[in-house]
Design an enzyme around this catalytic site. Structure first.
Site, short mmCIF file in Angstrom:
data_model
loop_
_atom_site.label_atom_id
_atom_site.label_comp_id
_atom_site.label_asym_id
_atom_site.label_seq_id
_atom_site.Cartn_x
_atom_site.Cartn_y
_atom_site.Cartn_z
N ASN A 57 -7.92 19.94 0.04
CA ASN A 57 -9.00 20.86 0.45
C ASN A 57 -9.92 20.12 1.42
O ASN A 57 -10.68 19.26 1.01
CB ASN A 57 -9.76 21.32 -0.79
CG ASN A 57 -10.96 22.18 -0.45
OD1 ASN A 57 -11.10 22.66 0.66
ND2 ASN A 57 -11.83 22.38 -1.44
N GLY A 76 -16.61 15.48 -5.65
CA GLY A 76 -17.32 14.77 -4.58
C GLY A 76 -18.31 13.74 -5.07
O GLY A 76 -19.14 13.25 -4.31
C1 PEP Z 1 -12.46 19.75 -4.29
O1 PEP Z 1 -13.29 20.06 -3.46
O2 PEP Z 1 -11.65 20.61 -4.66
C2 PEP Z 1 -12.46 18.39 -4.83
C3 PEP Z 1 -11.78 18.15 -5.90
O3 PEP Z 1 -13.21 17.46 -4.14
P1 PEP Z 1 -13.19 15.86 -4.35
O4 PEP Z 1 -11.75 15.44 -4.49
O5 PEP Z 1 -13.83 15.31 -3.10
O6 PEP Z 1 -13.97 15.57 -5.58
#
Ligand code: PEP
Length: 247
Positions: A10, A170
């Site tokens: 994503n 995140g």
């Molecule tokens: C996401 O946005 O679906 C996600 C899991 O982000 P991250 O891997 O950056 O925590």
């Protein structure tokens, strides 16, 4: 039935023509485990660029889609337009859309129903906030998100569930393998209420600060069938996450 391991990327609202071309080239040239299903979700402006340049065995997903066939819905993209552009997947219900864009369980469920009924597969996201986890409400919250989806009677064969604890997205704060497996198992048990077949066949992804360092252990859990990767999907290490089963 063996569930095919699935890794989604994503990109969120990140990237430029040049940086996204670089990610595509990196994936095109990488030696990827052929047993893994890979789907990447660039911002909508770059969906066609990615689809036209990416190796064909990797699918492309939108990050959102509307639940009406077409018409006066400024700013939205339709399922028909996605299919016309050979975009066969979409993410729906990401926590950033649920919280920042105020999408309710009902809205996410209606969009999921419309997409799956009209031939677009869905990476359907759910997960609890830190406050809800600390109050011991994780399973209750995820179950109620699932109940709203079930009420729409979607085509479950076109849904991949992504369990994404909001506090892990995140933040660099990944759920422990035990925390993730516990919720994944609870989701699989909940799916038995739809049918044994749906429980057996539906992939349940973990998302939340997945990296090339923590993916190996998480991938060994019996109910973790893949990952939805945010930040790390923009980096060359995304290839190592796709190949995590080889670690
Ligand atoms: C996401 O946005 O679906 C996600 C899991 O982000 P991250 O891997 O950056 O925590």
């Amino acid at each position: 039935m063996a569930r095919k391991f699935f890794v989604g990327g994503n990109f969120k609202m990140n990237g430029t023509i040049s940086s996204i071309k670089e990610i595509v080239n990196n994936l095109n040239n990488a030696n990827l485990d052929p047993s893994i299903e890979v789907v990447i979700a660039p911002p909508s402006l770059y969906l066609l660029l990615v689809r036209e340049n990416l190796r064909p065995e990797i699918e492309v997903a939108a990050q959102n889609v509307f639940d009406k066939p077409n018409g006066a819905f400024t700013g939205e993209i339709s399922v028909t337009q996605l299919k016309d552009s050979k975009i066969n997947w979409t993410i729906l219900g990401h926590s950033e859309r649920r919280t920042i864009l105020k999408e309710s369980d009902a809205v996410v469920s209606q969009k999921t129903k419309f997409a799956t009924d009209n031939g677009v597969s869905v990476i359907w996201c759910c997960g609890e906030s830190l406050e809800e986890r600390e109050a011991g409400r994780t399973i209750e919250v995820v179950s109620s998100q699932l109940e709203a989806l079930k009420a729409e009677n979607p085509d479950w064969s076109k849904i991949v569930i992504a369990y994404e604890p909001i506090w892990a997205i995140g933040t660099g704060k990944v759920a422990t393998t035990e925390q993730a497996q516990e919720v994944h198992k609870a989701i699989r048990d909940w799916l038995k209420g739809v049918s044994d077949k749906v429980a057996d066949e539906t992939r349940i992804l973990y998302g939340g600060s997945v990296s090339e360092k923590n993916c190996g252990e998480l991938s060994k859990q019996p109910d973790i069938d893949g990952f939805l990767v945010g930040g790390a999907s923009l980096k060359p290490a995304f290839v190592d996450i796709i190949n995590c089963k080889k670690q």
